[in-house]
Structures are given as structure tokens and as C-alpha cells.
Design a protein around this motif. Structure first.
Motif, PDB file in Angstrom:
ATOM      1  N   MET A  47      33.616 -25.895  38.311  1.00 13.14           N
ATOM      2  CA  MET A  47      33.575 -24.440  38.289  1.00 13.14           C
ATOM      3  C   MET A  47      33.717 -23.938  36.855  1.00 13.14           C
ATOM      4  SD  MET A  47      33.200 -21.860  40.001  1.00 13.14           S
ATOM      5  CE  MET A  47      33.808 -21.681  41.624  1.00 13.14           C
ATOM      6  N   ILE A  48      32.841 -23.005  36.468  1.00  9.85           N
ATOM      7  CA  ILE A  48      32.902 -22.363  35.157  1.00  9.85           C
ATOM      8  C   ILE A  48      33.094 -20.876  35.411  1.00  9.85           C
ATOM      9  CG2 ILE A  48      31.689 -21.909  32.997  1.00  9.85           C
ATOM     10  CD1 ILE A  48      30.028 -24.472  33.632  1.00  9.85           C
ATOM     11  N   PRO A  49      34.226 -20.291  35.005  1.00 16.37           N
ATOM     12  CA  PRO A  49      34.489 -18.886  35.313  1.00 16.37           C
ATOM     13  C   PRO A  49      33.496 -17.946  34.632  1.00 16.37           C
ATOM     14  CG  PRO A  49      36.266 -19.824  33.974  1.00 16.37           C
ATOM     15  CD  PRO A  49      35.288 -20.914  34.247  1.00 16.37           C
ATOM     16  N   ALA A  50      33.368 -16.737  35.187  1.00 16.42           N
ATOM     17  CA  ALA A  50      32.501 -15.724  34.586  1.00 16.42           C
ATOM     18  C   ALA A  50      33.066 -15.322  33.239  1.00 16.42           C
ATOM     19  CB  ALA A  50      32.406 -14.506  35.506  1.00 16.42           C
ATOM     20  N   GLY A  51      32.206 -14.786  32.386  1.00 11.08           N
ATOM     21  CA  GLY A  51      32.634 -14.350  31.054  1.00 11.08           C
ATOM     22  C   GLY A  51      31.924 -15.152  29.988  1.00 11.08           C
ATOM     23  N   ASP A  52      32.432 -15.045  28.783  1.00 16.95           N
ATOM     24  CA  ASP A  52      31.828 -15.740  27.650  1.00 16.95           C
ATOM     25  C   ASP A  52      32.093 -17.239  27.740  1.00 16.95           C
ATOM     26  OD1 ASP A  52      31.040 -13.317  26.641  1.00 16.95           O
ATOM     27  OD2 ASP A  52      32.670 -13.165  25.198  1.00 16.95           O
ATOM     28  N   SER A  53      31.093 -18.023  27.389  1.00 17.67           N
ATOM     29  CA  SER A  53      31.282 -19.463  27.281  1.00 17.67           C
ATOM     30  C   SER A  53      30.532 -19.947  26.057  1.00 17.67           C
ATOM     31  CB  SER A  53      30.803 -20.190  28.540  1.00 17.67           C
ATOM     32  OG  SER A  53      29.412 -20.088  28.673  1.00 17.67           O
ATOM     33  N   LYS A  54      31.014 -21.031  25.478  1.00 19.00           N
ATOM     34  CA  LYS A  54      30.411 -21.579  24.282  1.00 19.00           C
ATOM     35  C   LYS A  54      30.252 -23.078  24.451  1.00 19.00           C
ATOM     36  CE  LYS A  54      32.867 -20.429  20.648  1.00 19.00           C
ATOM     37  NZ  LYS A  54      33.427 -20.199  19.320  1.00 19.00           N
ATOM     38  N   SER A  55      29.088 -23.608  24.078  1.00 10.98           N
ATOM     39  CA  SER A  55      28.905 -25.055  24.087  1.00 10.98           C
ATOM     40  C   SER A  55      28.322 -25.468  22.743  1.00 10.98           C
ATOM     41  CB  SER A  55      28.001 -25.507  25.234  1.00 10.98           C
ATOM     42  OG  SER A  55      26.703 -24.980  25.079  1.00 10.98           O
ATOM     43  N   THR A  56      28.789 -26.611  22.228  1.00  6.00           N
ATOM     44  CA  THR A  56      28.347 -27.101  20.930  1.00  6.00           C
ATOM     45  C   THR A  56      27.753 -28.489  21.110  1.00  6.00           C
ATOM     46  OG1 THR A  56      30.101 -25.855  19.834  1.00  6.00           O
ATOM     47  CG2 THR A  56      29.078 -27.612  18.566  1.00  6.00           C
ATOM     48  N   THR A  57      26.575 -28.699  20.513  1.00  2.00           N
ATOM     49  CA  THR A  57      25.912 -29.997  20.558  1.00  2.00           C
ATOM     50  C   THR A  57      25.764 -30.500  19.125  1.00  2.00           C
ATOM     51  OG1 THR A  57      24.654 -29.303  22.492  1.00  2.00           O
ATOM     52  CG2 THR A  57      23.845 -31.233  21.305  1.00  2.00           C
ATOM     53  N   THR A  58      26.206 -31.739  18.874  1.00  2.00           N
ATOM     54  CA  THR A  58      26.071 -32.345  17.554  1.00  2.00           C
ATOM     55  C   THR A  58      25.119 -33.526  17.674  1.00  2.00           C
ATOM     56  OG1 THR A  58      28.339 -31.723  17.006  1.00  2.00           O
ATOM     57  CG2 THR A  58      27.317 -33.402  15.634  1.00  2.00           C
ATOM     58  N   THR A  59      24.121 -33.582  16.790  1.00  2.00           N
ATOM     59  CA  THR A  59      23.143 -34.664  16.789  1.00  2.00           C
ATOM     60  C   THR A  59      23.209 -35.385  15.443  1.00  2.00           C
ATOM     61  OG1 THR A  59      21.688 -33.348  18.199  1.00  2.00           O
ATOM     62  CG2 THR A  59      20.699 -35.242  17.078  1.00  2.00           C
ATOM     63  N   ASP A  68      21.959 -40.554   6.231  1.00  2.00           N
ATOM     64  CA  ASP A  68      22.037 -40.032   7.603  1.00  2.00           C
ATOM     65  C   ASP A  68      22.166 -38.513   7.548  1.00  2.00           C
ATOM     66  OD1 ASP A  68      22.030 -42.655   8.363  1.00  2.00           O
ATOM     67  OD2 ASP A  68      24.129 -42.714   8.995  1.00  2.00           O
ATOM     68  N   SER A  69      21.716 -37.858   8.595  1.00  4.09           N
ATOM     69  CA  SER A  69      21.878 -36.402   8.646  1.00  4.09           C
ATOM     70  C   SER A  69      22.475 -36.028   9.994  1.00  4.09           C
ATOM     71  CB  SER A  69      20.544 -35.690   8.417  1.00  4.09           C
ATOM     72  OG  SER A  69      19.628 -36.023   9.436  1.00  4.09           O
ATOM     73  N   LYS A  70      23.090 -34.862  10.021  1.00  2.00           N
ATOM     74  CA  LYS A  70      23.770 -34.396  11.223  1.00  2.00           C
ATOM     75  C   LYS A  70      23.415 -32.930  11.427  1.00  2.00           C
ATOM     76  CE  LYS A  70      28.047 -36.121  11.873  1.00  2.00           C
ATOM     77  NZ  LYS A  70      29.516 -36.199  11.837  1.00  2.00           N
ATOM     78  N   THR A  71      23.087 -32.540  12.679  1.00  2.00           N
ATOM     79  CA  THR A  71      22.848 -31.127  12.997  1.00  2.00           C
ATOM     80  C   THR A  71      23.834 -30.715  14.080  1.00  2.00           C
ATOM     81  OG1 THR A  71      21.176 -31.649  14.664  1.00  2.00           O
ATOM     82  CG2 THR A  71      20.378 -31.224  12.433  1.00  2.00           C
ATOM     83  N   LYS A  72      24.225 -29.463  14.023  1.00  2.00           N
ATOM     84  CA  LYS A  72      25.186 -28.933  14.987  1.00  2.00           C
ATOM     85  C   LYS A  72      24.653 -27.604  15.492  1.00  2.00           C
ATOM     86  CE  LYS A  72      30.172 -28.433  15.274  1.00  2.00           C
ATOM     87  NZ  LYS A  72      31.415 -28.424  14.493  1.00  2.00           N
ATOM     88  N   GLU A  73      24.604 -27.443  16.823  1.00  2.00           N
ATOM     89  CA  GLU A  73      24.098 -26.216  17.427  1.00  2.00           C
ATOM     90  C   GLU A  73      25.142 -25.691  18.409  1.00  2.00           C
ATOM     91  OE1 GLU A  73      20.314 -24.628  20.068  1.00  2.00           O
ATOM     92  OE2 GLU A  73      20.592 -26.756  19.781  1.00  2.00           O
TER      93      GLU A  73
END
Length: 89
Positions: A47-59, A68-73
């Protein structure tokens, strides 16, 4: 907030009240919800409650002849309804 209440009075004078909570079903990447549309199913998830949520993906990209390189979104969303992340059907 995603809830609706319905009251029904039967012919015998009994009253039934039903409260329904609405959720946005969000399939995990390996779950196929489309094949189950219109069917009654049991789901397992988080369950993910209503409202603001943030997710971060690092590659991280590893290269043989270069550094090497790294990207973060980071993705921020505003969920009007609580979400249920479906992990299995």
C-alpha cells in the motif's frame, strides 16, 4: 478521499450500508493486469498512501576504456488516490 458510502433500504425494511475505498492499482514490472480486466482476482502487494511520493533511480555505467559514469533520476508524483503496488495476482 477515494471513499464512497451507499445505503440501501430493502423491501423488508432492513438497511444495508456499504463503504467502498478506491485505490489505484499499479502493477509491478513483472505483473500483467490487463489479462485480468473484468475478472474477480486476489492480489498481493504494498500500500502506498495518497499524497506526494518520490522515487529515485541510480544507473551506473561501467566502461572498459573510459571512466565509469553514474546517472540519478528522481521522479515526484502527486497521488490523488492511495495506490496499491501489485506484486502478484
Amino acid at each position: 478521499m477515494g471513499r464512497s458510502t451507499e445505503t440501501t433500504v430493502g423491501t423488508s425494511g432492513t438497511t444495508t450500508t456499504t463503504t467502498t475505498t478506491k485505490y489505484a492499482l499499479v502493477p509491478d514490472e513483472k505483473v500483467e493486469i490487463q489479462t485480468h480486466v473484468g475478472h474477480k482476482v486476489e492480489v498481493t502487494g504494498v500500500m502506498i498512501p495518497a499524497g506526494d511520493s518520490k522515487s529515485t533511480t541510480t544507473t551506473k555505467i561501467e566502461r572498459e576504456d573510459a571512466p565509469d559514469s553514474k546517472t540519478k533520476e528522481t521522479v515526484k508524483t502527486d497521488n490523488a488516490l492511495p495506490q496499491f503496488r501489485v506484486t502478484s495476482i
